[in-house]
Design an enzyme around this catalytic site. Sequence first.
Site, PDB file in Angstrom:
ATOM      1  N   PHE A  57       0.803  -1.208   0.000  1.00  0.00           N
ATOM      2  CA  PHE A  57       0.000   0.000   0.000  1.00  0.00           C
ATOM      3  C   PHE A  57       0.843   1.269   0.000  1.00  0.00           C
ATOM      4  CE2 PHE A  57      -3.485  -2.537   2.282  1.00  0.00           C
ATOM      5  CZ  PHE A  57      -3.919  -3.037   1.073  1.00  0.00           C
ATOM      6  N   GLY A  58       2.157   1.162  -0.162  1.00  0.00           N
ATOM      7  CA  GLY A  58       2.970   2.357  -0.179  1.00  0.00           C
ATOM      8  C   GLY A  58       4.318   2.127   0.450  1.00  0.00           C
ATOM      9  N   ALA A  59       4.825   3.158   1.131  1.00  0.00           N
ATOM     10  CA  ALA A  59       6.163   3.086   1.705  1.00  0.00           C
ATOM     11  C   ALA A  59       6.225   3.954   2.951  1.00  0.00           C
ATOM     12  CB  ALA A  59       7.197   3.537   0.670  1.00  0.00           C
ATOM     13  N   LYS A  77       4.438   7.995   6.307  1.00  0.00           N
ATOM     14  CA  LYS A  77       3.878   6.842   5.614  1.00  0.00           C
ATOM     15  C   LYS A  77       3.111   7.336   4.391  1.00  0.00           C
ATOM     16  CE  LYS A  77       2.392   3.326   7.910  1.00  0.00           C
ATOM     17  NZ  LYS A  77       1.644   2.397   8.799  1.00  0.00           N
ATOM     18  N   ASP A 187      -3.491  -7.170  13.324  1.00  0.00           N
ATOM     19  CA  ASP A 187      -2.232  -7.499  12.644  1.00  0.00           C
ATOM     20  C   ASP A 187      -1.081  -7.551  13.641  1.00  0.00           C
ATOM     21  OD1 ASP A 187      -0.727  -8.236  10.455  1.00  0.00           O
ATOM     22  OD2 ASP A 187      -0.281  -6.185   9.857  1.00  0.00           O
TER      23      ASP A 187
END
Length: 472
Positions: A57-59, A77, A187
Site C-alpha cells: 500500500f505504499g512506503a 507513511k 495485525d
Amino acid sequence: MEIYCTRPGCSKPVNWFPKLTQATLKTLPQKYCTSCGMPLILAGRYIPQRTLGRGGFGATFWARDRYTPTQRPCVVKLFQPATSMTPQTLQVAQTLFEREAMVLEELGNQHPQIPDLYAFFPLQVAGGPGTRTEEYFYLVQEFIDGQDLGQILAQQGPRPEAEVQAMLTSMLKVLAFVHRHGTIHRDIKPSNIMRRRDGRLFLLDFGAVKQATAAAPQSTSIYSTGYAPPEQMAGGTVYPATDLYALAVTCLELLTAQEPKQLYDPYQNRWQWPPQLQVTPSLKIVLQQMLMADPQQRYASAEDALVALQPPKLSTTLQPSTTKSAPAQAPSPSGKTAPPTPPPPSRRRSTSSFSLVEFLGGAAFTGFEGSLLALALASTLGTTWLGSGAWLLLLAGLVALQWRRVIERVDLIIIAAVTLGVVLWFPPLRLVLAGLSAPGQAVVALAIMAALGTVAIATLYRLIYHLISHLL
C-alpha cells in the site's frame, strides 16, 4: 544533505543538495526532485531522508520536521497502492489508511506505548507529460528509535521465557486499552512490536485496524498469514480475542525462533510445542487458551488473559512488629546472596488445606451440633418456617466458622459438649422428653446418628469430587 523523493517508481529518488545544512533547513524554499519533479518538502515542513520499508500500500520514510526546535525525527507513511487494484479493493485500502490516522490521533496521544500522530494530509501533484494529476496521502507519526521484535529475533535467536512473558504482559495491557476504545488491531506480529532503545515496547502499524461495534465487525482479506486466527482468514467476524490469538503466535515464535508455519500442524488442526521448549506451566496454559481455534474458547478480553497470567497473590495478615527487623542476608561463600529465611508458620493454617481427619471431624461435629440445635428450636419455636429458618442460619454459621478456622479441633468438642448440656437441662425440652424412658440416652443417640449420617454424606461427596478431578 540528501532529500528522498517519495513518488513511487521514481528512477533517481535520492536528491543531493551540498549547500543545505540543518542551520538553513528552516528557511529552505520548496525543492523538487531532479528526476521526476515531485515536491520534496511534504506539506512544507516534512523532509524525507531515507526509506524505512515498502509494502503493498505504499512506503515509509524517515524524515525530519523542520518546524520543531530540534528538527525531530518522524515517520512519513505514504499511501499509494498498486495500480492493478480493483476500485473496490482500492477503496477498502484507503479507508484502512484513513482509519489508521484516526486511531493514532485518538489512542496514540493517550497511551505511551502507541506512536503519536503528527499530521495527515493529501498531496496533489502533476504527473508526467500528458498524464492526469496524481493524488497521494501521507500520514506522519512519532519515530520510535529501536528495533522491532522480528529484527531482534533474527539477530539474537530464541528469546528467554522471562523476556517473552514481560512482552506478553506489556502488550496485553496495551491491547486492553485499545479494545476498551472499540478498536481491534488485527495485525499483531513480531515486526509490529518495536522495542525502543530504553526498553519500552510499542505497538505499531494500525493499518489493518478495525472499529468494533455492537455487532461484531466483518474481517477483510488484509491479514498476516500464520498469525491470523481461523475466523479472520475466513473473512468472518473479528473480536478482541482475534488479537489475543495473534499475540500468542508471536510469543511462540519468539520462544522457538521458528516461523508459524513450522509450528502449526494443519492435519491435526493444532499448534505443536517443540519437545525442547521448556516453559512454566502457567505460561503454557495461558498461551494454549489464547491459541484455541474457536474464539469463544479463548479469553474474552486482554484483561482476562492478564489475570490468568499473574501468579496467585498470597494473602498475609499484617501484625504489629514487636521485634527488631531481621539482619540483611549475608553472601554465601560463592559470592551470591543466600536465599532469605522463610518466615515461621502462622498458628492458624490456611483455609484451603483440610486433612481427611479434619474434614470428617468437621462433618461429624456439624451433624451432632445440628441435631441438638434442631431439638432445641423445635421445642421452643415448633416445626414452623421460623424454626426451620433459624436452624439453617445457625448451621450455615457453624460451617462458615469452621471453613475460616475460627473454630477447630478442641473447640469443636467443647462446643458440642456445652450444647449437649444446655439441651439436656433446657426446661422446655425437658418437658418434651419427660415421657421418654431414657431421655438423656435418646438425645445422645439421636445426635450420634446425625453425626454418623453427616460423615457418610461428606465421605461420598469427597469421593465423587476426587473422581471427577482425576477425570478432568
